[in-house]
Every structure is written in C-alpha cells, then in structure tokens.
Design an enzyme around this catalytic site. Structure first.
Site, mmCIF file in Angstrom:
data_model
loop_
_atom_site.group_PDB
_atom_site.id
_atom_site.type_symbol
_atom_site.label_atom_id
_atom_site.label_comp_id
_atom_site.label_asym_id
_atom_site.label_seq_id
_atom_site.Cartn_x
_atom_site.Cartn_y
_atom_site.Cartn_z
ATOM 1 N N CYS A 109 0.865 -1.231 -0.145
ATOM 2 C CA CYS A 109 -0.039 -0.024 -0.001
ATOM 3 C C CYS A 109 0.903 1.227 0.080
ATOM 4 O O CYS A 109 0.229 2.450 -0.185
ATOM 5 C CB CYS A 109 -1.078 0.101 1.099
ATOM 6 S SG CYS A 109 -2.063 -1.500 1.110
ATOM 7 N N HIS A 246 -2.916 7.226 2.998
ATOM 8 C CA HIS A 246 -3.321 5.774 2.309
ATOM 9 C C HIS A 246 -4.843 5.691 3.104
ATOM 10 O O HIS A 246 -4.708 5.385 4.247
ATOM 11 C CB HIS A 246 -2.586 4.618 2.693
ATOM 12 C CG HIS A 246 -2.672 3.213 2.345
ATOM 13 N ND1 HIS A 246 -3.671 3.029 1.370
ATOM 14 C CD2 HIS A 246 -2.950 2.156 3.012
ATOM 15 C CE1 HIS A 246 -4.154 1.656 1.326
ATOM 16 N NE2 HIS A 246 -3.584 1.327 2.245
ATOM 17 N N ASN A 276 -10.212 0.004 0.610
ATOM 18 C CA ASN A 276 -8.762 0.022 0.706
ATOM 19 C C ASN A 276 -8.419 -0.473 -0.726
ATOM 20 O O ASN A 276 -8.410 -1.548 -1.111
ATOM 21 C CB ASN A 276 -8.120 -0.907 1.752
ATOM 22 C CG ASN A 276 -6.651 -0.755 2.038
ATOM 23 O OD1 ASN A 276 -5.874 -0.519 1.028
ATOM 24 N ND2 ASN A 276 -5.969 -1.578 2.807
HETATM 25 N N1 COA Z 1 -18.065 -8.910 9.973
HETATM 26 C C1 COA Z 1 -18.486 -9.365 11.093
HETATM 27 N N2 COA Z 1 -17.624 -9.870 12.148
HETATM 28 C C2 COA Z 1 -16.205 -9.879 11.720
HETATM 29 C C3 COA Z 1 -15.783 -9.564 10.340
HETATM 30 C C4 COA Z 1 -16.917 -8.999 9.640
HETATM 31 N N3 COA Z 1 -16.467 -8.753 8.252
HETATM 32 N N4 COA Z 1 -14.533 -9.749 10.432
HETATM 33 C C5 COA Z 1 -14.089 -10.272 11.432
HETATM 34 N N5 COA Z 1 -15.210 -10.169 12.487
HETATM 35 C C6 COA Z 1 -15.339 -10.806 13.606
HETATM 36 C C7 COA Z 1 -13.834 -11.359 14.201
HETATM 37 O O1 COA Z 1 -14.272 -12.776 13.678
HETATM 38 C C8 COA Z 1 -14.142 -11.375 15.612
HETATM 39 O O2 COA Z 1 -15.016 -12.342 16.314
HETATM 40 P P1 COA Z 1 -14.828 -13.049 17.652
HETATM 41 O O3 COA Z 1 -14.413 -12.009 18.511
HETATM 42 O O4 COA Z 1 -15.872 -13.851 17.831
HETATM 43 O O5 COA Z 1 -13.579 -13.926 17.119
HETATM 44 C C9 COA Z 1 -14.709 -9.981 15.830
HETATM 45 O O6 COA Z 1 -15.242 -9.734 14.527
HETATM 46 C C10 COA Z 1 -13.555 -9.045 16.245
HETATM 47 O O7 COA Z 1 -12.635 -8.979 15.543
HETATM 48 P P2 COA Z 1 -11.396 -8.191 15.815
HETATM 49 O O8 COA Z 1 -10.013 -8.557 14.962
HETATM 50 O O9 COA Z 1 -10.967 -7.889 17.334
HETATM 51 O O10 COA Z 1 -11.823 -6.484 15.310
HETATM 52 P P3 COA Z 1 -10.919 -5.387 15.436
HETATM 53 O O11 COA Z 1 -11.662 -4.454 16.088
HETATM 54 O O12 COA Z 1 -9.532 -5.688 15.509
HETATM 55 O O13 COA Z 1 -11.112 -4.999 13.738
HETATM 56 C C11 COA Z 1 -9.841 -4.758 11.543
HETATM 57 C C12 COA Z 1 -10.573 -5.702 12.614
HETATM 58 C C13 COA Z 1 -9.367 -5.484 10.680
HETATM 59 C C14 COA Z 1 -11.046 -3.774 11.191
HETATM 60 C C15 COA Z 1 -8.902 -3.847 12.392
HETATM 61 O O14 COA Z 1 -7.750 -4.726 12.935
HETATM 62 C C16 COA Z 1 -7.983 -3.225 11.326
HETATM 63 O O15 COA Z 1 -8.683 -2.213 10.766
HETATM 64 N N6 COA Z 1 -6.729 -3.489 11.341
HETATM 65 C C17 COA Z 1 -5.816 -2.902 10.212
HETATM 66 C C18 COA Z 1 -6.141 -3.406 8.886
HETATM 67 C C19 COA Z 1 -5.738 -2.793 7.824
HETATM 68 O O16 COA Z 1 -5.940 -1.624 7.768
HETATM 69 N N7 COA Z 1 -4.845 -3.457 6.678
HETATM 70 C C20 COA Z 1 -4.375 -2.842 5.632
HETATM 71 C C21 COA Z 1 -3.294 -2.044 5.968
HETATM 72 S S1 COA Z 1 -2.586 -1.368 4.337
#
Ligand code: COA
Length: 321
Positions: A109, A246, A276
């Site tokens: 990215c 980004h 993204n």
């Molecule tokens: N819909 C519903 N539930 C979802 C889901 C979706 N699309 N994706 C994951 N979940 C669930 C998970 O399974 C988890 O369930 P569990 O607690 O029963 O295991 C729950 O939601 C919480 O997941 P968690 O990982 O704690 O969520 P989070 O608050 O950390 O958010 C992201 C997840 C990916 C949004 C966050 O970590 C993030 O933004 N990270 C950066 C990612 C990024 O920007 N990447 C690209 C960079 S270039």
C-alpha cells in the site's frame, strides 16, 4: 519535479456492505464502525491493466502531455495481470508510449509513494524528463472471499500522475521498511511445483492479515514518518493544507490526526466509497481532491502510504500545477 496531471479509474460495479451481508456473515454496522468503509468498486470486466490505461490516459490529458513524450513509466502494484510482462510495459504498449522505459515496483500500500520517490530520483539524474507514475490494484482477486475479516476491506482501482523534472514541487521524501514485521500482511506467490518437487493439487494463496498488528504498526509509524517529512521540508505542520493518507481504515486516519494534533477536516477521505485500494488509494484521493477544486497553486500537501512489507513512505509537496 512537479505534478503535471492526475487521473483515476474505478470499476463500474459497486458493492455495498449490505450487498456483502447478503452473501456472508457480516453487517454494514460491523464494517462501517470498524473501518469507515461503506462501498467498494469490484472489477468484473476491468483488469489492473485496463484501469491503469484509463487512469493514465486521463492524467496525460490533464497534463497536456502526449504518450510519446513520456520517457519513464513506473507502475506500483501487487496485483498485476501478468507476472511478466509487467503492468508498466502493458500500459506503455496500450498508450503507445514508445519512448518510455517501463517497469513495476512492489511496495504494498506504500507503492505509489515508493514509485513517486523512484521516479523523482530518476528525474534528478537528468536522464529522464517526464514520467508516468501509476498505483493500480485488483485486490478482489487477492483476497479469500470466504474470509470475512479481510475481503470486506479491499477494493479495486487505479490512479496515475504525470510528473516533470522541471519544478520544485517535492519538498521532502521519507521512506522506510521493516521486513521483520512483514508476515502481519502477506500473500504467497505460486508454490514451487516442478518435476523434482511435486506439491500435489495446486492451491491459490490469498491475503493473510493480522489486523491488530497492522493497525498498531500504522498508528505508530505514520505520524513519525509525516513529522520527519515535515521536518526535512522545513514546513511547519500548521502550513499543511491537506494530509492525503493511504485509505486503509478511518480509525487509523483519526488516530494519526490526533497524534499530529491536526483536525480531521485536513484529512480528506474516500474510503467510504472505495475501501482500501492499496497502491492506488493515494493517487485516487489526490484526483478526488483536485476534482473538488480543493487545491490551489502554492498549497502544501502531505502524502503518506503504509502497508505490506512492512513499508511506509511520506512526502511533502507544494502544489505547482
Ligand atoms: N463482519 C463481522 N464480524 C467480523 C468480520 C466481518 N467482516 N470480520 C471479523 N469479524 C469478527 C471476528 O471474527 C471477531 O469475532 P470473535 O471475537 O467472535 O472472534 C470480531 O469480529 C472482532 O474482530 P477483531 O479482530 O477484534 O476486530 P477489530 O476491532 O480488531 O477490527 C480490523 C478488525 C481488521 C478492522 C482492524 O484490526 C483493522 O482495521 N486493522 C488494520 C487493517 C488494515 O488497515 N490493513 C491494511 C493496511 S494497508
């Protein structure tokens, strides 16, 4: 260098969070509240090449530059249509940019920032005068559509910039990499499978992400990179009109704004509609901001990218077009 023209292209098909909720266990509420994403464009007929050619054509038109005048094309992508020939060579062929040297660059990215830094360095040698810099992705083919934790985050699209060696529009550039953290966001290439090493049935690999690790990396690294770029450029942060980051996640952007003590109004976003788009997100956002008439000559703008590698890049530009 200075920017002469910008263009972007998005696939026709728009997929909303509610559309996704009909085919997988997710919801508009979950996606929106955690990421700020509302819709994303998904390639159906389009390819990484076709979107790049469209974005590049618009950037050339905006610049008033012919394809033959280009002597350099750098395309940043992790999702080209071919491993070889490169995306840049495919674009060169489609545009008829017969005088250009063309190659791809992969920095996840951060790709557009890395391509811009590379093009700038080439232009400074005096060997090249006009460059086309592209960020383009079809990430929808890189994600596992059965993994709701990644597939809802990404979209497809392309952005392009025509830049010239004449001008002092790039005030500073900061880049960095941390390969040790790389497995937080990864996608394997083809496995070794030859007559001496048989793997059995071939399987595609898809994007794997440790969301929390990537989040932590982004909110710690981006404010530092932006501050470093501003210091190098000797531009006080108050003078920056916009920070074009980004577009990965609205919570990352809010956290960066807070850490830099800057209001969110200075951080235009388009991730609500695009998701993204990896290497394409910064040039698409720059195009959006320009189309809205938000940039005037002399405005100072910070661009910043971060992502797979792990990699990051940030620069300060003075708008001169
Ligand atoms: N819909 C519903 N539930 C979802 C889901 C979706 N699309 N994706 C994951 N979940 C669930 C998970 O399974 C988890 O369930 P569990 O607690 O029963 O295991 C729950 O939601 C919480 O997941 P968690 O990982 O704690 O969520 P989070 O608050 O950390 O958010 C992201 C997840 C990916 C949004 C966050 O970590 C993030 O933004 N990270 C950066 C990612 C990024 O920007 N990447 C690209 C960079 S270039």
């Amino acid at each position: 260098m200075k920017f002469l023209g910008i263009g972007s292209a998005l696939p026709k098909k728009v997929v909303s969070n509610d559309d996704l909720a009909q085919v997988m266990d997710t919801s508009d509420e979950w996606i929106r509240s955690r990421t700020g994403i509302g819709t994303r464009h998904i390639a159906v007929e389009e390819t990484t090449t076709s979107m790049s050619v469209e974005a590049a054509g618009k950037a050339l038109k905006d610049a008033g530059v012919s394809a033959e005048e280009l002597d350099l094309i750098i395309a940043a992508t992790v999702s080209p249509d071919y491993i070889f020939p490169t995306l840049a060579c495919e674009v060169q062929s489609a545009l008829g940019a017969v005088n250009a040297t063309a190659f791809d660059l992969g920095a996840g990215c951060s790709g557009f920032l890395f391509a811009l830094a590379t093009a700038d360095a080439y232009l400074r040698t005096g060997r090249f005068k006009k460059a086309l810099v592209i960020g383009a992705e079809t990430l929808s083919k890189m994600v596992d559509w059965e993994d709701r934790s990644t597939c809802v985050l990404f979209g497809d699209g392309a952005g392009a910039a025509v830049i010239s060696a004449e001008g002092n529009g790039l005030l500073s550039m900061v880049q960095g990499s941390d390969g040790a953290g790389g497995m937080a966001l990864s996608c394997k290439n083809r496995p070794v499978n030859n007559i001496y090493h048989k793997l059995g049935p071939q399987q595609y690999s898809f994007t794997q992400m440790n969301g929390r690790e990537v989040y932590k990396f982004a909110v710690q690294t981006v404010p530092k990179a932006v501050s470093e770029a501003l210091e190098k450029a000797q531009v006080p942060i108050e003078e920056v009109k916009y920070f074009l980051l980004h577009q990965a996640n609205i919570r990352i952007i809010e956290s960066v704004a807070k850490r830099l003590h800057q209001p969110m109004e200075k951080f235009p976003t388009n991730l609500e509609k695009c998701g993204n788009v990896s290497a394409a997100s910064v040039p698409i956002l720059l195009d959006d901001v320009l189309k809205q008439g938000l940039l005037q000559k002399g405005d100072k703008v910070v661009l910043a990218g971060f992502g797979a590698g792990l990699t990051w890049g940030s620069c300060v530009i003075e708008w001169q077009a």
